[in-house]
Design an enzyme around this catalytic site. Structure first.
Site: not given
Length: 163
Positions: A68, A83
């Site tokens: 992620h 992110h």
């Protein structure tokens, strides 16, 4: 349009949009870790599609095992964290495909991560993607775009002047 207050100096890095979408101020990210700039200053993008590319020539210094997030380091030493989504660590990698490895050198526009945007929309609180400068102690000033739309590998989203 983007204000180029710094001109073309050697100690200035220009970041291009790593994805298509809506540009969001870091203060408006619906997560106090990012909006409070606890990890560092930056900008966020609400993506329109599931593609993340390198915003600048850099080395991949971290690929989170949950896929992620990606950490990059530029030649001048600026460290960036991208992110994808909020609380997406909880997805344990599902919905993400990483296309790079730690230690790999990338050029602006190189594909880093693809993700299933519909899966993320259904399984994460937000798909907003913060792009954070994690070693702000090296930075003298950050100039952010005043544009509201990001075009992948075209829109200059940040200009970072080093100390």
């Amino acid at each position: 349009m983007f204000k180029k207050l710094f001109g073309k100096k050697e100690n200035v890095e220009q970041l291009l949009a790593p994805m298509n979408g809506k540009i969001v101020k870091m203060e408006d990210v619906p997560d106090p870790v990012f909006s409070g700039k606890l990890m560092g200053d930056g900008i966020a993008i609400l993506p329109e599609e599931g593609l993340v590319v390198a915003p600048i020539d850099a080395e991949v210094v971290q690929v989170f095992h949950t896929k992620h997030a990606i950490g990059l380091k530029t030649k001048s030493g600026i460290e960036l964290l991208m992110h994808i989504g909020l609380e997406t660590v909880n997805l344990k990698g599902e919905g993400f495909e990483v296309h790079v490895a730690e230690g790999q050198r990338v050029k602006a526009g190189d594909k880093l991560v693809t993700f299933d945007i519909e899966f993320l929309k259904s399984n994460a609180p937000s798909i907003i993607t913060p792009i954070v400068i994690t070693n702000g102690e090296l930075v003298e000033k950050v100039e952010k775009t005043d544009s509201t739309e990001a075009t992948i590998n075209e829109t200059e989203i940040m200009s970072i002047a080093l100390k």
